[in-house]
Enzyme design. Structure first.
Site, mmCIF file in Angstrom:
data_model
loop_
_atom_site.group_PDB
_atom_site.id
_atom_site.type_symbol
_atom_site.label_atom_id
_atom_site.label_comp_id
_atom_site.label_asym_id
_atom_site.label_seq_id
_atom_site.Cartn_x
_atom_site.Cartn_y
_atom_site.Cartn_z
ATOM 1 N N GLY C 127 8.191 10.569 3.097
ATOM 2 C CA GLY C 127 7.797 10.957 4.457
ATOM 3 C C GLY C 127 6.290 11.153 4.524
ATOM 4 O O GLY C 127 5.796 12.270 4.579
ATOM 5 N N SER C 129 3.747 8.316 6.101
ATOM 6 C CA SER C 129 3.101 7.659 7.246
ATOM 7 C C SER C 129 3.563 8.239 8.578
ATOM 8 O O SER C 129 4.696 8.682 8.714
ATOM 9 C CB SER C 129 3.443 6.169 7.255
ATOM 10 N N GLU C 244 0.652 5.014 -11.022
ATOM 11 C CA GLU C 244 1.086 3.884 -11.823
ATOM 12 C C GLU C 244 -0.003 2.850 -11.948
ATOM 13 O O GLU C 244 -0.455 2.279 -10.963
ATOM 14 C CB GLU C 244 2.309 3.251 -11.157
ATOM 15 N N SER C 373 -3.366 -1.203 2.013
ATOM 16 C CA SER C 373 -3.492 -2.588 2.479
ATOM 17 C C SER C 373 -4.554 -3.330 1.681
ATOM 18 O O SER C 373 -5.366 -2.724 0.982
ATOM 19 C CB SER C 373 -3.862 -2.605 3.956
ATOM 20 N N GLU C 375 -7.071 -4.657 2.818
ATOM 21 C CA GLU C 375 -8.374 -4.221 3.308
ATOM 22 C C GLU C 375 -8.800 -2.942 2.579
ATOM 23 O O GLU C 375 -9.974 -2.785 2.213
ATOM 24 C CB GLU C 375 -8.331 -3.972 4.819
#
Lengths: 388, 368, 388, 368
Positions: C127, C129, C244, C373, C375
């Protein structure tokens, strides 16, 4: 929507094709090296040949040698010229200072310069860029100060293309340091042999000498050499840079080069590789899309408003121009490393194009940098067209 | 599985780096402006450091080092784009002699090369793009090879003719033939070398040299990968430095995200290249099956071709006009990367060869 | 520099390969649909099988089921698992909340959760975003307010992957609105069947149900469900996301998929096209470079410091993962449009992979968006590595 | 040479645009959730507007319009990614009937299609990826076609079998065979259609349909290009709108130059695509040599494939997670672009065909 050219347009195309192929001597069209005296001679001869036929400065006002052509006719003229391998009229004369003088110059200035500019009796070069300005042209610092009947110029310009051949230079100078940067700039004409003008060649990575630094040290020119109004130089510079919507993308020349690469690849056997064929198919198709976009801009541009796709032409046009030059290097493979063989012509068995392929490839890296870099074009598209 | 250099290899790297330290754009330009296109004094210094005999046995004047050491040197050469022909003369030409030469030839050529006193060059390409052009007639050669890298300066030429390799003295070519030298794209030198009943000695026993030649091509491809990697790393660091310091529109260029993202993509290219060229060297060092070495060499060269174009083009673009000039080192890097790309097969050529075996395996297995 | 694995490493690889190929049933490895009950069962069965062998949570502290493996061993474990098509342990359990609890949880919390988390007796979801946060995770607005012995949670989460199968959710909540945004966040554990928790499926363009919105309306959980310290949640989230270094790039799975695409292309005849062969050669080579980079990171990462190339792994890993999924669609060409045929299994003659190729391609567009992302990865490389 | 629409074409565009106005993501989702995957009421409205008979002669209920008018409609369909099968039923299936059908078949099928009362579908692909799978036995067909777009809903199937085209009634398939319907990638419907001695009538004189079929494939490729163009333009405008309004890290996304530059590249793709698909339609309208039309269709499809992937992928990436969902229109666009890409040959397939003629010309000449 209509594919066919009108009968008049078709006749016009035929006329151009015939002239460029049949009346411009083959030796002026093929194998011209860059930057040497032989090159200068070829450029001058070609432009004078074109000018005699009224084909050197078609975009100028008719009274100074221009043609009352439609944008599509200009496009056809430009493409056929490139497809035939004809050296186009010198941009600094035909596309830059000529139209500026014709539009903003005094009658005396027009009288003095325009005919000779069209005929390349005067070779012009451009004094815009400065070492610390780059894409931010308006931050220039070369100064011109009024002293009696003269302007006195001090400063340094750079990236002055073919300045070594030039008779005159048009210089952007700061004439008022106290206003915002675009507002205090004037455009001044200066003979290259004026006292205090020094030219220093810049050697490029292709081994050639194409651009220069130009230094101004207390250079005096008469007040009448000011173009138009004092402090209005930025307006003229923008007019000059935005002047041409036709020929923004070198479609015809790139098509010609791609056809040459295909032909050579067939000769060397490189074309046997389907992966090379695939590259050529892709390039041909992208070039087709580009050519059609150029046609669309030319056929349907309304009045003076720049077509939104103009930046696409510049952006994609340079990308494809570079890709085709890269392809030609690939076609020759290891033979392409021997670029210097061009200077020992009789002492090398390498194919002539193998010797020039890599210098051309390296030289054309500039295409996406000069004249509004591809980053600037993306900025224009994002900002002006997409409103981002 | 270990990608790190050991202490000795690091010491070698530091020593070579130290020696080559002065090679900035201006020095390189001066050196490449004059024949033979590299610095003879520097070449001697490299010899004195033991670099030119690195891969050769000690009994012929070398130091018997392995591919890892060679890769370290090639990378340092590439880092400053030093014009000295390390890969051409030591790895490729010297490697051929080490592989095929008689004891006497090894002693003479490798000894001379290690001492910096004899420069060998390989003459394999014909001006028609194949490896023919020269025929054998008894103890002489006749025909043309071009372009021959360092062909005019070379003391000894190793000439590929009718499937065999022949040793020809430079002076014998000048007496019975001709050498025309010119600049190459990267400021080096190549020559048209014509043979006219020029005296020649077979390299080694004079048998078919095909296998050994193919193997040395693979080894040179791998070494070129390291030289290119060094050049790419410099291209990237010059570009990031430039973005940090160059101002446009009143701010430094690293304010423009579109530019910094492209630098990030350059970094990605360089890191991927580093992995694959180091792997190829490890495959070579691991010896084993020559087919594995050749495959690794092709894979390395393919990546180097792609990444070399990417880095070479972007480094100039992100620099703007200054990157186009010989005054600034970044353009030199692009010319060298372009040259390496087209020597011994560009990416498309490696891809073409790799396609042929495509269905003979499922996945590419990098570890034995 | 050394190519060979040590003898121990080689034995380890063999052991992994044998286990994954021989002891994980084939039906658990092939043709598992996404998002349905059959899928959940397969995930649970696989993880329990792995856990029984000590292979589910090797990165955890040894006392909770972890293994004292080198990074290279972890890499080998991960690659062999993917190459064999074994469903990896659920990331929310194995890579995310498990290590957080093991490192920052109270003894009671460890006792209560860790064994069940490793064995997937509890299925966790994330939980983090929120609709208005996007890549700017820290601007979250879901609130938790302390009320007696409880936390009361109100707000909305989104992109909660596989939330429909989850028993528990770990939620980032704002517990102090008066400090700078990262400083006022806590991590709280909440059962999915708590009163006031509602799950709304989000339909994705691949036609599947993989992500959800989760709404919290006055949801009460006991104070002990707070992980670690109050207002330290951002630290745990960063720990969790950066936890990780192995398995950042799905190399093994992409290699497997590329091999499958090649095999299918041979079957359908698509591989006769040299242009398709060229694409495969390029992808294989880029994947090789990526795998070697992952190996380099694994073999030579020093201590806890993230290797600079980690962002390269994520960035290039997703690009290649997407490219291979695109290739598989190309291999099937027009047959790939019939994705819904998967739902009428006996009523279609289309190859099974032709039916799932496009949904997989569409689904994997997320790979370059979720979990930092591309980006964001470029930002990390430019900023943290290149100092730009 | 003129790329502009005339007044009537603009009026047609505005009318179709007006009719399709309500097609947002939610409406599209509702419609495609239920069989037949498009809105029957909307289909009837399109018929009433004359759109479904657009390219057919007036004597069979059509309005005899040309390729330009068809392209205008296809673009508007694409702009809102309306799921109504305009290209599939009108351009492709209808086009086949118009090209080959007997007078009676034209009257019946094109009349019914124009009136929105009869839906034809083309059954040409076999589940093995070729166009075989069905054999002819007297007046019946036997075998399997799949995927057949709108195969279950179709009133009439045009079946490619043994090089000829056959008209089969949907109800006859249901009686002598089977139709299994399912969703396609873009929310439409396709079916496995099996024939079991199903009654069939030759389309037209029953001769070899190869040439006409190839020509209609070309025409459908061109029309798909316009549909894709409409979708791309919407994808671009949604993306720019999103960049202007969506906030991240306290600022709107258009503050990030790396994103706006990618939007600029999308614009470039779209403009280049517009040029080439309009040109292909003009080549078609100019009639002349069928070989030119086929070539133009391939070139258009190649560009559409490249640009469709570019736009479809970037539109989602620049939107982030929301672009992955069915709630937001941009993802629908990507699914439709992906479908169009793979129907009638993707870019690689067009490239493969174009390679075959590569040496037969020097430059591509777009103008006759």
């Amino acid at each position: 929507m209509q594919l066919q050219l009108t009968e008049e347009e078709r006749a016009f195309r035929e006329e151009m094709r015939t002239f460029f192929n049949d009346e411009v001597p083959k030796e002026l069209r093929d194998g011209i090296g860059r930057g040497d005296e032989q090159f200068k001679e070829a450029v001058v001869k070609t432009q004078q040949l074109l000018n005699a036929k009224g084909l050197a400065v078609p975009s100028w006002p008719e009274e100074y040698g221009g043609q009352d052509w439609t944008p599509l006719q200009k496009h056809i003229w430009h493409e056929e010229m490139q497809l035939a391998g004809v050296i186009p009229p010198l941009a600094f004369n035909a596309n830059m200072i000529g139209p500026v003088i014709a539009n903003f110059g005094s009658d005396e200035m027009k009288e003095k310069f325009l005919a000779k500019t069209a005929n390349l009796d005067i070779w012009w070069c451009q004094g815009f860029s400065e070492p610390n300005a780059g894409s931010d042209l308006a931050s220039l610092s070369t100064k011109a100060v009024r002293d009696g009947d003269d302007w006195v110029i001090n400063g340094q310009k750079t990236w002055t293309t073919l300045g070594q051949h030039a008779d005159w230079i048009f210089v952007l100078c700061r004439t008022n340091p106290d206003v915002k940067k675009q507002a205090g700039i004037s455009m001044i004409l200066c003979p290259m042999d004026a006292e205090g003008v020094t030219l220093r060649p810049i050697q490029l990575i292709d081994g050639g000498h194409e651009v220069n630094e130009v230094f101004f040290e207390d250079v005096r020119v008469p007040a009448e050499n000011l173009v138009g109004e004092e402090n209005a130089g930025w307006t003229y510079a923008k007019f000059l840079l935005g002047n041409e919507r036709v020929g923004v993308a070198p479609v015809g020349a790139t098509k010609r080069n791609l056809a040459i690469a295909k032909e050579k690849a067939q000769e060397t056997g490189a074309l046997d590789d389907p992966a090379l064929q695939a590259t050529i198919v892709d390039l041909e198709n992208e070039l087709l899309a580009l050519e059609l976009t150029a046609l669309r801009v030319a056929a349907n541009s309304d009045g003076g408003k720049p077509h939104p796709a103009s930046s696409v032409l510049k952006l994609k046009g340079t990308v494809l121009q570079q890709a085709v030059s890269e392809l030609l290097v690939d076609v020759f493979g290891p033979l392409s490393v021997g670029s210097g063989a061009a200077d020992v012509a009789d002492g090398s068995d390498l194919p002539a194009l193998a010797r020039t392929a890599t210098p051309t490839y390296l030289n054309l890296r500039k295409a996406s940098i000069y004249g509004g870099s591809n980053e600037v074009q993306r900025q224009i598209i994002a900002g002006n067209i997409l409103g981002l | 599985m270990d990608f790190l250099l050991d202490d000795e290899q690091e010491a070698l790297r530091d020593a070579v780096r130290g020696l080559l330290k002065g090679y900035d754009a201006e020095k390189r330009r001066q050196v490449t402006d004059a024949d033979p296109g590299f610095d003879e004094a520097m070449w001697k210094k490299l010899a004195d450091m033991g670099v030119l005999g690195l891969p050769f046995p000690e009994d012929v004047g070398g130091s018997g080092a392995g591919p890892a050491e060679v890769s370290v040197v090639a990378e340092e050469i590439g880092r400053v784009i030093a014009p000295e022909p390390f890969v051409e003369a030591v790895v490729f030409a010297g490697g051929l002699v080490a592989a095929l030469g008689s004891d006497g030839q090894k002693k003479e050529i490798l000894g001379g090369l290690s001492a910096g006193e004899l420069l060998p060059a390989v003459a394999w390409m014909s001006p028609h793009g194949d490896d023919e052009g020269v025929t054998v007639d008894g103890d002489t050669l006749t025909g043309v090879k071009e372009p021959v890298l360092n062909g005019a300066r070379a003391d000894v030429l190793l000439v590929l003719a009718e499937g065999g390799l022949f040793v020809v003295k430079g002076e014998d070519v000048d007496a019975h033939g001709e050498r025309t030298s010119y600049r190459t794209v990267d400021g080096g030198r190549a020559a048209r070398v014509s043979f006219d009943k020029t005296p020649a000695t077979p390299l080694g026993d004079g048998g078919d040299a095909h296998d050994a030649f193919e193997m040395l091509v693979a080894i040179a491809r791998i070494a070129y990968g390291h030289e290119a990697l060094g050049a790419m790393e410099s291209g990237l660091s010059m570009t990031t430095e430039y973005l940090k310091t160059r101002k446009q529109f009143g701010v430094t260029l690293n304010t423009f995200q579109a530019l910094t993202f492209r630098a990030a993509d350059m970094y990605t290219s360089v890191e991927l290249t580093r992995s694959i060229v180091m792997w190829a060297t490890m495959v070579l060092a691991d010896a084993g099956d020559p087919a594995l070495v050749k495959d690794a060499a092709r894979r390395s060269k393919l990546q180097v071709s792609r990444a070399g174009r990417h880095i070479g083009q972007e480094a100039i673009q992100l620099h703007g006009g200054i990157g186009m000039t010989m005054e600034y080192a970044v353009g030199h890097i692009t010319t060298r990367l372009t040259t390496i790309d087209h020597l011994l097969g560009d990416g498309r050529e490696q891809g073409r060869a790799l396609r042929e075996n495509l269905t003979s395996y499922g996945v590419v297995e990098p570890l034995p």
